[in-house]
Design a protein around this motif. Structure first.
Motif, PDB file in Angstrom:
ATOM      1  N   ALA A  56       0.834  -1.201   0.000  1.00  0.00           N
ATOM      2  CA  ALA A  56       0.000   0.000   0.000  1.00  0.00           C
ATOM      3  C   ALA A  56       0.872   1.255   0.000  1.00  0.00           C
ATOM      4  O   ALA A  56       0.573   2.236  -0.692  1.00  0.00           O
ATOM      5  CB  ALA A  56      -0.934  -0.002   1.203  1.00  0.00           C
ATOM      6  N   ALA A  57       1.953   1.224   0.762  1.00  0.00           N
ATOM      7  CA  ALA A  57       2.867   2.366   0.795  1.00  0.00           C
ATOM      8  C   ALA A  57       3.523   2.581  -0.560  1.00  0.00           C
ATOM      9  O   ALA A  57       3.739   3.729  -0.990  1.00  0.00           O
ATOM     10  CB  ALA A  57       3.931   2.149   1.868  1.00  0.00           C
ATOM     11  N   ALA A  74      -6.816   9.413  -3.783  1.00  0.00           N
ATOM     12  CA  ALA A  74      -5.961   8.906  -4.856  1.00  0.00           C
ATOM     13  C   ALA A  74      -5.656   7.421  -4.732  1.00  0.00           C
ATOM     14  O   ALA A  74      -5.678   6.683  -5.712  1.00  0.00           O
ATOM     15  CB  ALA A  74      -4.661   9.704  -4.902  1.00  0.00           C
ATOM     16  N   ALA A  75      -5.365   6.972  -3.513  1.00  0.00           N
ATOM     17  CA  ALA A  75      -4.978   5.577  -3.309  1.00  0.00           C
ATOM     18  C   ALA A  75      -6.101   4.730  -2.730  1.00  0.00           C
ATOM     19  O   ALA A  75      -5.880   3.571  -2.380  1.00  0.00           O
ATOM     20  CB  ALA A  75      -3.741   5.505  -2.408  1.00  0.00           C
ATOM     21  N   GLY A  76      -7.293   5.297  -2.594  1.00  0.00           N
ATOM     22  CA  GLY A  76      -8.415   4.528  -2.054  1.00  0.00           C
ATOM     23  C   GLY A  76      -9.227   5.321  -1.064  1.00  0.00           C
ATOM     24  O   GLY A  76      -9.539   6.500  -1.280  1.00  0.00           O
ATOM     25  N   ALA A  77      -9.540   4.692   0.080  1.00  0.00           N
ATOM     26  CA  ALA A  77     -10.434   5.315   1.049  1.00  0.00           C
ATOM     27  C   ALA A  77      -9.738   6.318   1.961  1.00  0.00           C
ATOM     28  O   ALA A  77     -10.391   7.195   2.529  1.00  0.00           O
ATOM     29  CB  ALA A  77     -11.097   4.224   1.902  1.00  0.00           C
ATOM     30  N   PHE A 105      -6.955   9.347   3.036  1.00  0.00           N
ATOM     31  CA  PHE A 105      -6.205  10.512   2.573  1.00  0.00           C
ATOM     32  C   PHE A 105      -4.730  10.272   2.888  1.00  0.00           C
ATOM     33  O   PHE A 105      -4.377   9.962   4.026  1.00  0.00           O
ATOM     34  CB  PHE A 105      -6.713  11.764   3.281  1.00  0.00           C
ATOM     35  CG  PHE A 105      -6.175  13.054   2.743  1.00  0.00           C
ATOM     36  CD1 PHE A 105      -6.874  13.750   1.759  1.00  0.00           C
ATOM     37  CD2 PHE A 105      -4.985  13.590   3.212  1.00  0.00           C
ATOM     38  CE1 PHE A 105      -6.394  14.955   1.255  1.00  0.00           C
ATOM     39  CE2 PHE A 105      -4.498  14.797   2.710  1.00  0.00           C
ATOM     40  CZ  PHE A 105      -5.200  15.471   1.736  1.00  0.00           C
ATOM     41  N   THR A 106      -3.858  10.408   1.880  1.00  0.00           N
ATOM     42  CA  THR A 106      -2.450  10.045   2.041  1.00  0.00           C
ATOM     43  C   THR A 106      -1.512  11.105   1.458  1.00  0.00           C
ATOM     44  O   THR A 106      -1.951  12.142   0.943  1.00  0.00           O
ATOM     45  CB  THR A 106      -2.159   8.705   1.339  1.00  0.00           C
ATOM     46  OG1 THR A 106      -2.292   8.897  -0.092  1.00  0.00           O
ATOM     47  CG2 THR A 106      -3.091   7.595   1.810  1.00  0.00           C
ATOM     48  N   LEU A 107      -0.240  10.767   1.510  1.00  0.00           N
ATOM     49  CA  LEU A 107       0.801  11.566   0.865  1.00  0.00           C
ATOM     50  C   LEU A 107       0.456  11.851  -0.588  1.00  0.00           C
ATOM     51  O   LEU A 107       0.714  12.963  -1.090  1.00  0.00           O
ATOM     52  CB  LEU A 107       2.128  10.802   0.956  1.00  0.00           C
ATOM     53  CG  LEU A 107       3.278  11.210   0.041  1.00  0.00           C
ATOM     54  CD1 LEU A 107       3.782  12.608   0.392  1.00  0.00           C
ATOM     55  CD2 LEU A 107       4.419  10.197   0.142  1.00  0.00           C
ATOM     56  N   ALA A 108      -0.132  10.873  -1.286  1.00  0.00           N
ATOM     57  CA  ALA A 108      -0.489  11.077  -2.693  1.00  0.00           C
ATOM     58  C   ALA A 108      -1.462  12.239  -2.863  1.00  0.00           C
ATOM     59  O   ALA A 108      -1.370  13.008  -3.824  1.00  0.00           O
ATOM     60  CB  ALA A 108      -1.086   9.794  -3.266  1.00  0.00           C
ATOM     61  N   ASP A 109      -2.387  12.389  -1.921  1.00  0.00           N
ATOM     62  CA  ASP A 109      -3.352  13.484  -2.000  1.00  0.00           C
ATOM     63  C   ASP A 109      -2.708  14.824  -1.658  1.00  0.00           C
ATOM     64  O   ASP A 109      -3.104  15.863  -2.196  1.00  0.00           O
ATOM     65  CB  ASP A 109      -4.533  13.197  -1.080  1.00  0.00           C
ATOM     66  CG  ASP A 109      -5.204  11.881  -1.426  1.00  0.00           C
ATOM     67  OD1 ASP A 109      -5.795  11.789  -2.517  1.00  0.00           O
ATOM     68  OD2 ASP A 109      -5.107  10.941  -0.617  1.00  0.00           O
ATOM     69  N   CYS A 110      -1.714  14.794  -0.767  1.00  0.00           N
ATOM     70  CA  CYS A 110      -0.963  16.020  -0.477  1.00  0.00           C
ATOM     71  C   CYS A 110      -0.285  16.528  -1.743  1.00  0.00           C
ATOM     72  O   CYS A 110      -0.210  17.746  -1.970  1.00  0.00           O
ATOM     73  CB  CYS A 110       0.094  15.758   0.603  1.00  0.00           C
ATOM     74  SG  CYS A 110      -0.541  15.328   2.230  1.00  0.00           S
ATOM     75  N   ALA A 111       0.212  15.601  -2.564  1.00  0.00           N
ATOM     76  CA  ALA A 111       0.833  15.978  -3.831  1.00  0.00           C
ATOM     77  C   ALA A 111      -0.208  16.390  -4.866  1.00  0.00           C
ATOM     78  O   ALA A 111      -0.008  17.337  -5.626  1.00  0.00           O
ATOM     79  CB  ALA A 111       1.673  14.816  -4.362  1.00  0.00           C
TER      80      ALA A 111
END
Length: 219
Positions: free
Chosen positions: A90-91, A152-155, A157-163
């Motif tokens: 996932a990471a 971006a990666a699913g359910a 909110f992650t680093l991907a959404d920060c970008a």
């Protein structure tokens, strides 16, 4: 205060880190970089002469590059929002999407902006045309990628959404996302409604005249 962030509110990569800080209500001091803050600029350049921001200083330690800063914050100043999953696979997906938004969305925008700032109409036109071509490819890929996903990666909110948040914010200003990219348009709207990014957008609002392609009267 232990944490200090050097950057500018209108900078996409500064906003990327600000989102991470705001998500976890992490205490920090913002060190504005601009003509009115020469002392901040001098300290920033002393610590990072490559002249790129943001720069995070943690009790004297310098940390650079927005993605690395966000991972560092999770390791050393963790909060309730885990922006990078613990599960390795996932990471890996989150890290890939983070790079996608930086390299295939934000990079074309910066190319177009650089062309506009060159003062050469020919270079500006070529840079914009190149950016439009690259962004259209990215938009089409993201439309499929985001189908059925909240973030971006699913359910979560992650680093991907920060970008993604600042990248898509400025990309849509550079080359408008077409209405038929419904999933992508809806995702961008969710990002704008996220309190952490909404705060970053509000703080950057006074600097919109700096956008050389013309900041539209929206968002």
């Amino acid at each position: 205060m232990s944490l200090q962030l050097y950057g500018h509110p209108f900078s996409s990569y500064t906003q990327k880190v600000l989102i991470a800080l705001y998500e976890n209500a992490t205490p920090f001091q913002f060190r504005m970089l601009g003509p009115d803050t020469p002392d901040n600029a001098a300290e920033w350049l002393r610590r990072w002469p490559l002249r790129r921001f943001p720069l995070l200083v943690d009790d004297g330690r310098s940390v650079v590059e927005s993605s690395i800063i966000i991972e560092y914050l999770q390791q050393r100043h963790a909060g309730p929002v885990r922006l990078l999953p613990d599960a390795p696979e996932a990471a890996l997906e989150v890290r890939f999407l983070d790079r996608f938004f930086d390299l295939h969305v934000m990079s074309p925008v910066q190319h177009a902006v650089g062309g506009a700032l060159s003062g050469d109409d020919g270079k500006a036109g070529d840079a914009l045309a190149s950016a439009v071509e690259r962004l259209e490819l990215a938009y089409a890929w993201l439309e499929d990628q985001l189908a059925g996903r909240q973030w971006a990666a699913g359910a979560a909110f992650t680093l991907a959404d920060c970008a993604a948040a600042p990248a898509l914010f400025y990309a849509d200003w550079t080359h408008r996302i077409a209405a038929h990219h419904r999933a992508l348009c809806d995702y961008r709207a969710r990002l704008l409604a996220r309190p952490s990014f909404a705060r970053a957008v509000a703080e950057a609002r006074p600097y919109r005249p700096l956008f050389p392609l013309g900041a539209p009267d929206r968002d």
